[in-house]
Design a protein around this motif. Structure first.
Motif, PDB file in Angstrom:
ATOM      1  N   TYR A  55       1.502  -1.104   0.351  1.00  0.00           N
ATOM      2  CA  TYR A  55       0.243   0.181   0.106  1.00  0.00           C
ATOM      3  C   TYR A  55       1.257   1.359  -0.089  1.00  0.00           C
ATOM      4  O   TYR A  55       1.793   1.100   0.203  1.00  0.00           O
ATOM      5  N   ALA A  56       0.267   1.701  -0.472  1.00  0.00           N
ATOM      6  CA  ALA A  56       1.081   3.629  -0.195  1.00  0.00           C
ATOM      7  C   ALA A  56       1.007   3.934   0.735  1.00  0.00           C
ATOM      8  O   ALA A  56       0.619   4.158   1.605  1.00  0.00           O
ATOM      9  N   SER A  57       1.934   5.119   1.311  1.00  0.00           N
ATOM     10  CA  SER A  57       2.250   5.690   2.398  1.00  0.00           C
ATOM     11  C   SER A  57       1.963   7.253   1.801  1.00  0.00           C
ATOM     12  O   SER A  57       1.252   8.324   3.029  1.00  0.00           O
ATOM     13  N   HIS A  58       1.397   7.568   0.886  1.00  0.00           N
ATOM     14  CA  HIS A  58       0.393   8.596   0.413  1.00  0.00           C
ATOM     15  C   HIS A  58      -0.507   8.912  -0.046  1.00  0.00           C
ATOM     16  O   HIS A  58      -0.664   7.595  -0.915  1.00  0.00           O
ATOM     17  N   GLY A  59      -2.466   9.658  -0.258  1.00  0.00           N
ATOM     18  CA  GLY A  59      -2.991   9.560  -1.186  1.00  0.00           C
ATOM     19  C   GLY A  59      -3.187  11.081  -1.420  1.00  0.00           C
ATOM     20  O   GLY A  59      -2.566  12.064  -1.317  1.00  0.00           O
ATOM     21  N   VAL A  60      -4.367  11.155  -2.190  1.00  0.00           N
ATOM     22  CA  VAL A  60      -4.615  12.281  -2.087  1.00  0.00           C
ATOM     23  C   VAL A  60      -6.212  12.800  -1.741  1.00  0.00           C
ATOM     24  O   VAL A  60      -7.386  12.312  -1.896  1.00  0.00           O
ATOM     25  N   ILE A  61      -6.232  13.963  -1.377  1.00  0.00           N
ATOM     26  CA  ILE A  61      -7.663  14.306  -0.712  1.00  0.00           C
ATOM     27  C   ILE A  61      -8.048  15.169  -1.896  1.00  0.00           C
ATOM     28  O   ILE A  61      -7.786  15.681  -2.522  1.00  0.00           O
ATOM     29  N   ALA A  62      -9.668  13.606  -1.943  1.00  0.00           N
ATOM     30  CA  ALA A  62     -10.153  14.663  -3.186  1.00  0.00           C
ATOM     31  C   ALA A  62     -11.304  14.781  -1.993  1.00  0.00           C
ATOM     32  O   ALA A  62     -12.103  14.310  -2.154  1.00  0.00           O
ATOM     33  N   LYS A  63     -12.471  15.620  -3.617  1.00  0.00           N
ATOM     34  CA  LYS A  63     -13.617  16.069  -3.260  1.00  0.00           C
ATOM     35  C   LYS A  63     -14.752  14.307  -4.219  1.00  0.00           C
ATOM     36  O   LYS A  63     -14.759  14.710  -5.347  1.00  0.00           O
ATOM     37  N   VAL A  64     -15.950  14.965  -4.007  1.00  0.00           N
ATOM     38  CA  VAL A  64     -17.294  13.716  -4.392  1.00  0.00           C
ATOM     39  C   VAL A  64     -17.819  14.601  -5.519  1.00  0.00           C
ATOM     40  O   VAL A  64     -18.511  15.537  -5.117  1.00  0.00           O
ATOM     41  N   GLU A  65     -17.425  14.890  -6.707  1.00  0.00           N
ATOM     42  CA  GLU A  65     -18.054  15.658  -7.765  1.00  0.00           C
ATOM     43  C   GLU A  65     -19.630  15.801  -8.393  1.00  0.00           C
ATOM     44  O   GLU A  65     -20.442  15.928  -8.207  1.00  0.00           O
ATOM     45  N   SER A 160       4.779   4.855 -15.725  1.00  0.00           N
ATOM     46  CA  SER A 160       3.554   3.688 -15.563  1.00  0.00           C
ATOM     47  C   SER A 160       3.116   4.004 -13.534  1.00  0.00           C
ATOM     48  O   SER A 160       3.143   4.638 -13.531  1.00  0.00           O
ATOM     49  N   ALA A 161       2.104   2.618 -12.862  1.00  0.00           N
ATOM     50  CA  ALA A 161       1.669   3.323 -12.352  1.00  0.00           C
ATOM     51  C   ALA A 161       2.696   3.406 -10.683  1.00  0.00           C
ATOM     52  O   ALA A 161       2.659   4.184 -10.062  1.00  0.00           O
ATOM     53  N   GLU A 162       3.724   2.355 -11.262  1.00  0.00           N
ATOM     54  CA  GLU A 162       5.282   2.372  -9.739  1.00  0.00           C
ATOM     55  C   GLU A 162       5.383   3.633  -9.971  1.00  0.00           C
ATOM     56  O   GLU A 162       5.247   4.230  -9.041  1.00  0.00           O
ATOM     57  N   ARG A 163       5.289   4.466 -11.505  1.00  0.00           N
ATOM     58  CA  ARG A 163       6.255   5.457 -11.236  1.00  0.00           C
ATOM     59  C   ARG A 163       5.240   6.877 -10.587  1.00  0.00           C
ATOM     60  O   ARG A 163       5.689   7.810  -9.631  1.00  0.00           O
ATOM     61  N   LYS A 164       3.829   6.671 -10.565  1.00  0.00           N
ATOM     62  CA  LYS A 164       3.334   7.605 -10.596  1.00  0.00           C
ATOM     63  C   LYS A 164       2.900   7.477  -8.854  1.00  0.00           C
ATOM     64  O   LYS A 164       2.576   8.586  -8.208  1.00  0.00           O
ATOM     65  N   ARG A 165       3.539   6.764  -8.726  1.00  0.00           N
ATOM     66  CA  ARG A 165       3.072   6.416  -6.750  1.00  0.00           C
ATOM     67  C   ARG A 165       4.655   6.789  -6.081  1.00  0.00           C
ATOM     68  O   ARG A 165       4.387   7.795  -5.758  1.00  0.00           O
ATOM     69  N   GLU A 166       5.552   6.725  -6.979  1.00  0.00           N
ATOM     70  CA  GLU A 166       6.685   7.730  -6.590  1.00  0.00           C
ATOM     71  C   GLU A 166       6.269   9.102  -6.706  1.00  0.00           C
ATOM     72  O   GLU A 166       6.810   9.745  -5.429  1.00  0.00           O
ATOM     73  N   LEU A 167       5.346   9.650  -7.754  1.00  0.00           N
ATOM     74  CA  LEU A 167       5.227  11.279  -7.526  1.00  0.00           C
ATOM     75  C   LEU A 167       4.378  11.529  -6.506  1.00  0.00           C
ATOM     76  O   LEU A 167       4.675  12.513  -6.483  1.00  0.00           O
ATOM     77  N   LEU A 168       3.256  10.623  -6.203  1.00  0.00           N
ATOM     78  CA  LEU A 168       2.180  10.562  -5.375  1.00  0.00           C
ATOM     79  C   LEU A 168       3.603  11.148  -4.137  1.00  0.00           C
ATOM     80  O   LEU A 168       2.848  11.645  -3.119  1.00  0.00           O
ATOM     81  N   GLU A 169       4.055   9.840  -3.342  1.00  0.00           N
ATOM     82  CA  GLU A 169       4.862  10.059  -2.879  1.00  0.00           C
ATOM     83  C   GLU A 169       5.904  10.665  -2.197  1.00  0.00           C
ATOM     84  O   GLU A 169       6.446  10.952  -0.902  1.00  0.00           O
ATOM     85  N   ASP A 170       6.484  11.743  -3.103  1.00  0.00           N
ATOM     86  CA  ASP A 170       7.394  12.534  -3.328  1.00  0.00           C
ATOM     87  C   ASP A 170       6.717  14.116  -2.838  1.00  0.00           C
ATOM     88  O   ASP A 170       6.462  14.757  -3.762  1.00  0.00           O
ATOM     89  N   THR A 171       7.210  14.568  -1.409  1.00  0.00           N
ATOM     90  CA  THR A 171       6.136  15.864  -1.423  1.00  0.00           C
ATOM     91  C   THR A 171       7.738  16.640  -1.333  1.00  0.00           C
ATOM     92  O   THR A 171       6.922  18.014  -1.564  1.00  0.00           O
TER      93      THR A 171
END
Length: 771
Positions: A55-65, A160-171
């Motif tokens: 599982y990732a250590s970070h996520g994204v706060i999203a709004k239900v549109e 790739s999805a793995e690289r995008k997860r790296e971007l998500l976890e890079d603050t």
């Protein structure tokens, strides 16, 4: 910023970055998260990726549109990602969703980040221009926030999805942009190479189309002239031109294709040519596997697969070490002479010669092919048949290379000592070129009639009896002897290798059946008398089958110990017989080597009234008959020194070697015969714990023998504790395992009188035997 509690929506195989708007299909878990968000967190939730590994250590706060349905009718939700969030510990919350503490992550934009953002925008525009996505390019130009520019990579299909997860976890914004710049540059470089390859392919296709047109015109001309063209000749020419083969081979292939094009379908030569072309094109001319250069790992593989056999393992590790050093210094010779190796593993059956070849291939990282040579009598099996014969095939060596799919496999030539020779030729002589490192770089098969480079092939030959291998062939191989296992070795092999394998074959587990070391040692000592472990494995299999019956009858567990062996595998097959056999004068215990390893040999002598002379029985060969004559002459000529009455030799003397159905020959029974005759003539029995081996001359010198290690192993297996060996064999004792030398008292002798003095029981000398 303070943390907040939000429901979590895990998304498989998708990474959502801030700024993205995504639509997701709702299942039971995601619907619960959306309902919880609408109920308890003002329509906000945390979207986190769930990939294969973790599982990732970070996520994204999203709004239900919006919550609705897809055109297919399935429930869906539209989410707008707003900000990164660091996932904390789980908390309680309303609904069936999982709630966690989320700490929003603020982006810190620096001047360096703005410069990197401009560089990244230029690269993104270059990628989009290749795709002619002009509307997207306008949107990219309008973006100015470095963080938003970096997070827009979530829409990039080449990341790739793995690289995008790296971007998500890079603050860190700068770090994200530097990473994206590197990825995008790599993607552009790869795209340019792909375009170049595509352009080359198009040019090649245009050339092929031109050749196709010309060949169609040529076919039409031949048709008008009444000359039919066999179907498929163009296919062979195309295959030849596309194949990666040496230039000389390509020329030979094209010559055969020309013949094929000129031949008619009715010609028998057409089928021969097609078969030959298929065979040559299927050979891996330029395919090689990369050798492992990790010496420690290679030795670990060999140790894991086989117990003991240190000399063989050391030889393979030496070979690896030399190849690694040559590769490091750029000394690897392509098609060079002597770069391969030829090892001969000689020893009795069941010591692991054949299976060791596969372990060597595993350790080297090479393909493995086994070529069984037992009973082969036709030379064409090695060199191949001439193509003029109906049903001609290449030889076994070429077929092994083809089967391996590489030019540097490990080829195991099994049972090389069992090759025969008759009117069809001598296969052993055909192997001379194959196994000679100075010649096999140009091996020529009769079927191929092309030079095949075998110099990088690792040939491993196996044999039981080295003496049956022609000397010229033996000279081309490096002999490594596997003389058999000690009792301790057999117990270790049974515990670590044989027992687990037989448990698996019997569908049993170690929790259901156990075999004690004492039981294993009893099987090794008194149920088998072999150099290897095949018979021991059969006894283990039998014991486990009996154990399976007990378990099927209601037993919860079977523990095999000494007391259980009689019921499971029967009575012991072997007991020490030297004390019984040597209890009377005239019997001496010798040591011999057979095709099955070392063994003990009892030589019996008897005398009776009759015409003086020597009778020999026991299906003895010429060498052993001569040894008996020499032994009798020596005892007669040294009667006084040996304490023998000269009148003893006026009687008829009979020397017999039991097991008369088995042929016996070899130069190692001389001192045993002298001892047996002296024992008979003096009336002093031979000590039961003594064994001996060595040839004797007329003046009493003890000559060296072969197979000393196997003979000493046999002595230990048969309960003998003291042996006499020739003085000139003393260096061979270095190869004998230490535990064997500890169990035996080894006397090295140069004079047969020393053997007689040490081997006979003390007693009254004279003509006691005549009494």
């Amino acid at each position: 910023m303070s943390s907040t509690s939000l429901p979590v929506l895990f998304v498989a195989d998708l990474v959502v970055l801030p700024g993205m708007v995504v639509s997701l299909e709702l299942d039971e878990a995601s619907r619960a998260a959306v309902d919880a968000a609408n109920t308890g967190s003002e329509g906000r939730l945390l979207v986190a990726p769930r990939l294969d590994d973790r599982y990732a250590s970070h996520g994204v706060i999203a709004k239900v549109e919006r919550v609705g349905r897809f055109s297919s009718g399935g429930p869906a939700v539209v989410l707008k990602a707003e900000q990164r969030g660091r996932i904390g510990s789980g908390v309680s919350g309303p609904g069936a969703a999982l709630w966690v503490e989320v700490e929003p992550v603020e982006d810190h934009v620096t001047e360096r980040a703005r410069e990197l953002a401009e560089d990244y925008k230029r690269l993104v525009v270059a990628v989009l221009q290749r795709r002619e996505a002009w509307q997207v390019i306008d949107q990219v130009h309008q973006m100015s926030d470095p963080s938003a520019i970096a997070d827009a990579a979530g829409y990039a299909p080449y990341i790739s999805a793995e690289r995008k997860r790296e971007l998500l976890e890079d603050t860190d914004v700068e770090s994200r942009l530097e990473t994206l710049i590197g990825w995008t540059r790599d993607h552009l470089a790869e795209a340019e190479v792909t375009d170049k390859i595509g352009e080359d392919v198009r040019e090649g296709m245009e050339r092929s189309q031109r050749e196709f047109l010309l060949r169609q015109q040529l076919a039409a001309i031949r048709k008008e002239l009444g000359e039919g063209e066999p179907e498929g000749a163009d296919d062979y020419r195309a295959r030849v031109e596309a194949a990666e083969v040496p230039d000389a081979v390509r020329e030979a292939l094209l010559r055969e294709v020309d013949k094929l094009e000129r031949s008619s379908d009715q010609s028998p030569e057409t089928a021969w040519i097609r078969t030959w072309l298929d065979t040559v094109l299927e050979l891996p001319w330029h395919v090689t596997t990369e050798d492992s250069t990790d010496i420690v790992a290679a030795r670990g593989v060999l140790d894991a697969d086989h117990h003991g056999l240190d000399e063989v393992k050391e030889r393979i590790v030496e070979y690896l070490a030399v190849r690694a050093r040559r590769a490091e210094r750029g000394l690897q010779v392509v098609g060079g002479r002597g770069s391969g190796a030829v090892v001969l593993l000689a020893g009795p059956p069941g010591v692991g010669k054949t299976s060791l070849g596969e372990s060597v291939a595993h350790a080297l990282g090479r393909e493995f092919v086994r070529v069984a040579l037992g009973g082969v009598r036709d030379e064409a099996e090695i060199r191949g048949h001439r193509r003029t014969y109906v049903g001609a095939l290449p030889g076994r060596i070429v077929r092994a290379i083809k089967e391996a799919g590489s030019m540097n496999p490990v080829v195991l030539l099994d049972e090389v000592d069992k090759i025969g020779a008759d009117y069809r030729g001598d296969p052993a002589a055909a192997l001379l070129e194959v196994l000679d490192p100075a010649q096999n770089h140009t091996f020529r098969d009769h079927y191929l009639e092309l030079d095949l480079d075998l110099s990088d092939v690792l040939f491993i030959a196996t044999a039981n009896v080295v003496e049956q291998i022609p000397q010229a062939l033996l000279d081309r191989m490096e002999l490594v002897t596997l003389d058999g296992y000690t009792e301790d070795d057999k117990v270790a092999i049974a515990r670590d290798f044989l027992l687990p394998r037989q448990l698996e074959r019997a569908a049993l587990t170690a929790d259901e059946v156990t075999v004690s070391d004492a039981a294993l040692r009893e099987i090794a000592a008194n149920y088998t008398r072999e150099a290897g472990v095949r018979q021991m494995e059969r006894f283990l299999a039998k014991a486990l089958r009996k154990a399976a019956i007990r378990l099927a009858s209601g037993a919860e567990r079977v523990d095999v110990d000494l007391a259980d062996l009689k019921d499971l595998v029967g009575r012991p097959r072997f007991t020490p017989e030297a004390p019984e056999r040597t209890s009377v004068p005239g019997v001496a215990t010798g040591l011999a080597v057979t095709g099955l390893g070392g063994d003990v040999l009892f030589i019996e002598a008897s005398a009776h009234e009759g015409k003086a002379g020597l009778t020999l029985t026991g299906q003895l060969g010429d060498v052993m008959k001569e040894s008996a004559q020499i032994a009798l002459t020596f005892v007669r000529s040294h009667a006084a020194e040996l304490g023998v009455d000269a009148s003893f030799f006026d009687r008829a003397i009979h020397v017999h070697v039991p097991a008369g159905a088995t042929p016996k020959d070899g130069p190692s029974a001389g001192i045993t015969m002298v001892t047996a005759l002296t024992s008979l003539a003096s009336g002093r029995p031979v000590r039961s714990e003594v064994g001996m081996t060595g040839e004797v001359t007329l003046n009493g010198r003890v000559l060296p023998i072969g197979g000393l290690k196997q003979k000493l192993l046999a002595a230990q297996r048969n309960g003998i504790t003291e042996v006499f060996v020739p003085l000139r064999n003393e260096p061979d004792l270095d190869d004998v395992p230490a535990d064997v030398l500890e169990a035996l008292t080894v006397n090295v002798v140069g004079d047969v009188l020393d053997v007689v003095r040490g081997a006979l029981e003390p007693g009254t000398t004279g003509a006691a035997a005549a009494a």
